[in-house]
Motif scaffolding. Structure first.
Motif, mmCIF file in Angstrom:
data_model
loop_
_atom_site.group_PDB
_atom_site.id
_atom_site.type_symbol
_atom_site.label_atom_id
_atom_site.label_comp_id
_atom_site.label_asym_id
_atom_site.label_seq_id
_atom_site.Cartn_x
_atom_site.Cartn_y
_atom_site.Cartn_z
ATOM 1 N N VAL A 93 -5.013 6.704 1.717
ATOM 2 C CA VAL A 93 -3.848 5.991 1.163
ATOM 3 C C VAL A 93 -4.298 5.868 -0.416
ATOM 4 N N PRO A 94 -3.607 6.015 -1.386
ATOM 5 C CA PRO A 94 -3.757 5.854 -2.794
ATOM 6 C C PRO A 94 -4.693 4.410 -2.955
ATOM 7 N N PRO A 95 -5.731 4.526 -3.431
ATOM 8 C CA PRO A 95 -6.546 2.948 -3.696
ATOM 9 C C PRO A 95 -5.825 2.237 -4.827
ATOM 10 N N PHE A 96 -6.016 0.927 -5.041
ATOM 11 C CA PHE A 96 -5.541 0.173 -6.085
ATOM 12 C C PHE A 96 -6.868 0.386 -7.034
ATOM 13 N N ASP A 97 -6.570 -0.555 -8.172
ATOM 14 C CA ASP A 97 -7.633 -0.443 -9.228
ATOM 15 C C ASP A 97 -8.934 -0.984 -8.995
ATOM 16 N N LYS A 98 -9.894 -0.114 -9.076
ATOM 17 C CA LYS A 98 -11.202 -0.457 -8.880
ATOM 18 C C LYS A 98 -11.612 -1.759 -9.820
ATOM 19 N N PRO A 124 -13.901 3.971 -4.365
ATOM 20 C CA PRO A 124 -13.855 3.402 -2.927
ATOM 21 C C PRO A 124 -14.284 4.402 -1.823
ATOM 22 N N LEU A 125 -15.003 4.217 -1.049
ATOM 23 C CA LEU A 125 -15.266 5.174 0.384
ATOM 24 C C LEU A 125 -14.027 5.329 0.875
ATOM 25 N N GLN A 132 -9.328 -2.005 1.193
ATOM 26 C CA GLN A 132 -9.997 -0.921 0.582
ATOM 27 C C GLN A 132 -11.407 -1.435 0.720
ATOM 28 N N VAL A 133 -12.139 0.002 0.862
ATOM 29 C CA VAL A 133 -13.649 -0.490 0.941
ATOM 30 C C VAL A 133 -14.519 0.354 0.121
ATOM 31 N N HIS A 134 -15.386 -0.410 -0.478
ATOM 32 C CA HIS A 134 -16.501 0.234 -1.543
ATOM 33 C C HIS A 134 -17.928 -0.072 -0.765
ATOM 34 N N GLY A 135 -18.857 0.785 -1.120
ATOM 35 C CA GLY A 135 -20.271 0.798 -0.671
ATOM 36 C C GLY A 135 -21.030 -0.055 -1.454
ATOM 37 N N ARG A 150 -5.601 -5.716 0.333
ATOM 38 C CA ARG A 150 -4.714 -5.181 -0.892
ATOM 39 C C ARG A 150 -4.044 -6.205 -1.481
ATOM 40 N N PRO A 151 -4.056 -6.444 -2.595
ATOM 41 C CA PRO A 151 -3.187 -7.604 -3.393
ATOM 42 C C PRO A 151 -1.757 -7.632 -3.268
ATOM 43 N N GLY A 152 -1.332 -8.577 -3.059
ATOM 44 C CA GLY A 152 0.284 -8.695 -2.972
ATOM 45 C C GLY A 152 0.747 -8.073 -1.804
#
Length: 553
Positions: A93-98, A124-125, A132-135, A150-152
């Motif tokens: 799914v398209p990620p939100f701002d890093k 993001p991973l 959303q997931v980051h390493g 996800r915000p909001g």
């Protein structure tokens, strides 16, 4: 107002991607075809039908994305080209701002990312429908992942749930099957489930429980949770390495025993449902990986434990016995169990239900999974449910959803898997162990402290019960007298009403006999039913006769 705005948004997305072209016109009623006519004014976008559906679901938000995830596991119901696109909904799914992600992590932990972690990956991973997931790497060298909701998203989910609730109430009120299907209860349960998914601390607790259940297991591995860095809006857990379960080519390239992999997936599911009574209820392919060690004895890795389920002991028991009875083709017992469990009305004729279940289930046995049309089976079961007023069990909705995921996953891994042969021995063993001396002793040990705590109250409860019985015995003559008095008064009221009616009839009869003109009028009123043979005075005599008859009663 919010629901109306959401409906407008859904209509715009439907129009933008020309989703009307995905529905065969012959399957729609004429009213729906008439409403869809304006869509033809807009040209279809230059993309495949699968991509159009996927983009529409992404635009509509997490609830619709989850619906697409479920569709992606049903290649028997969805064309292959659409399944390929829908699979991208699992974790693409398209990620939100890093930068926003980093700020949310630092706000949740109360410290800078550089202070908490030795290193942090900005890209993001994975990006899923809800989170959303980051390493990252801890200062002790442990590789981890950081998960943020996800915000909001709460506002969007609340809007969609309100819309679903409106649709559910409409169905329950106007549909023939509305009350039986319990759509309002289903939406309420789904609302609780999806909002629970937004609490990452709850997900972490679920993961810890599932990890304990499969500690040192050769079937399933659950990553470790790092509680020092976990909050209700931030989750930090062990980073796993494995092959996504949908990457069939990679699994086959490393020599994975696909038959064993499919069978172990079924075993894991039944072990969670019946032995642990705690099952991973979001087992879509994006949450399941396969370890690269020992491909001849493949091991699963599970992530994203936000949604879990459990059953009551009664539902566990009836579900297991129903499945075993079906495996044995004992359709009589299936019908009896449905009545005993309350899943169908108590007055249901067991013989008729038995015949209906046999008609639905008999064709599916002794066939590999790839030859079974589960779409037709579900339609047949629905017709059976409708005929016997079988009610949807809201507490089993999560289990049904998980079964759909397992079926779709098994179909992709090993189409020749015989689901029934794999599950039958497990259920037979579970039911036997449930009533074994060891299990009964374990239950006794578990509840013995409560029994001992309540035991001193038992004599008092016994004497209290005996005293109540004695009091009821002493009151019995008074109750009988009161009941007799009530009956006497009721008979007297009935007698008074009868005398009043008789009096009226006597007056009318006497008048009709004494004054022929009245009798003639009565005769004219009854002309339409051919009773005019009677002379006018005879009407009066009939009325008097009826009064005399009532007087005798």
């Amino acid at each position: 107002m919010v629901v109306l705005l959401r409906l407008i948004t859904i209509s715009r997305v439907f129009w933008r991607y020309r989703l009307d072209q995905l529905i065969p016109p012959g399957q729609l009623p004429w009213t729906a075809r008439l409403l869809l006519l304006p869509c033809k004014l807009r040209p279809a976008p230059r993309m495949s039908r699968g991509e159009r559906l996927r983009r529409a679901l992404e635009d509509l938000g997490p609830i619709f994305i989850k619906f697409g995830q479920l569709l992606s596991t049903r290649p028997d119901l969805v064309p292959a080209d659409m399944v390929e696109d829908l699979n991208r909904l699992q974790d693409k799914v398209p990620p939100f701002d890093k930068d926003h992600f980093r700020r949310l992590v630092e706000t949740g932990l109360g410290e800078s990312v550089d202070t908490v972690f030795a290193s942090y990956e900005k890209e993001p991973l994975a990006s899923a429908s809800v989170a959303q997931v980051h390493g990252a790497v801890l200062h002790n060298g442990q590789r981890v992942v950081i998960k943020i909701v996800r915000p909001g998203i709460e506002r969007v989910i609340e809007q969609d749930v309100r819309l679903l609730m409106l649709l559910a109430r409409t169905i329950e009120h106007y549909s023939v099957d509305g009350k039986r299907l319990h759509p309002v209860d289903v939406v309420k349960d789904y609302r609780n489930t999806i909002f629970d998914e937004l609490d990452l601390q709850r997900e972490a607790a679920n993961a810890s429980q599932l990890r304990r259940n499969f500690q040192d297991s050769a079937l399933l591995y659950v990553p470790e949770i790092y509680w020092d860095y976990t909050r209700n809006n931030v989750l930090v857990m062990e980073r796993i390495h494995g092959i996504p379960v949908t990457h069939i080519d990679e699994l086959q390239a490393q020599g994975t025993d696909m038959k064993a992999l499919a069978e172990r997936g079924v075993e894991i599911f039944f072990k969670q449902v019946f032995e642990h009574n705690f099952f991973h209820a979001d087992m879509h392919p994006g949450n399941i990986f396969v370890a690269t060690e020992n491909p001849e004895y493949p091991k699963y890795i599970a992530v994203d434990m936000a949604i879990v389920g459990s059953l009551t002991r009664e539902d566990q028991y009836y579900l297991a016995r129903n499945l075993i009875a079906m495996f044995r083709r004992d359709y009589r017992q299936v019908a009896e169990l449905h009545v005993q469990s309350g899943w169908v009305p108590e007055g249901t004729r067991v013989e008729e239900l038995e015949a209906a279940v046999r008609t639905v289930c008999e064709p599916i046995f002794e066939k590999p999974l790839k030859e079974i049309s589960f779409g037709h089976l579900l339609m047949s079961l629905f017709r059976t449910a409708r005929r016997f007023d079988m009610e949807v069990q809201p507490q089993l909705v999560l289990l049904q959803k998980t079964l759909l995921n397992i079926e779709g996953l098994g179909r992709q891994l090993y189409p020749d898997l015989d689901l029934w042969v794999t599950a039958h021995p497990f259920l037979e063993r579970w039911l036997k162990n449930r009533f074994s001396p060891k299990a009964l002793w374990a239950q006794t040990q578990r509840y013995a402290p409560e029994w001992l705590e309540k035991f001193p109250q038992v004599p008092e409860l016994i004497f209290g019960g005996l005293q109540q019985l004695q009091n009821m015995g002493e009151l019995a003559p008074q109750l009988r007298a009161a009941n007799e008095e009530f009956n006497r008064q009721r008979i007297a009221r009935r007698r008074n009403r009868r005398r009043t009616v008789i009096g009226i009839l006597a007056i009318v009869g006497a008048a009709a006999t004494a004054w022929p003109s009245i009798g003639d009028q009565i005769s004219s009123w009854t002309h339409q039913v051919d009773w005019t043979d009677l002379p006018a005075q005879s009407w009066g005599l009939l009325v008097l006769g009826l009064g005399a008859l009532l007087l005798r009663k």
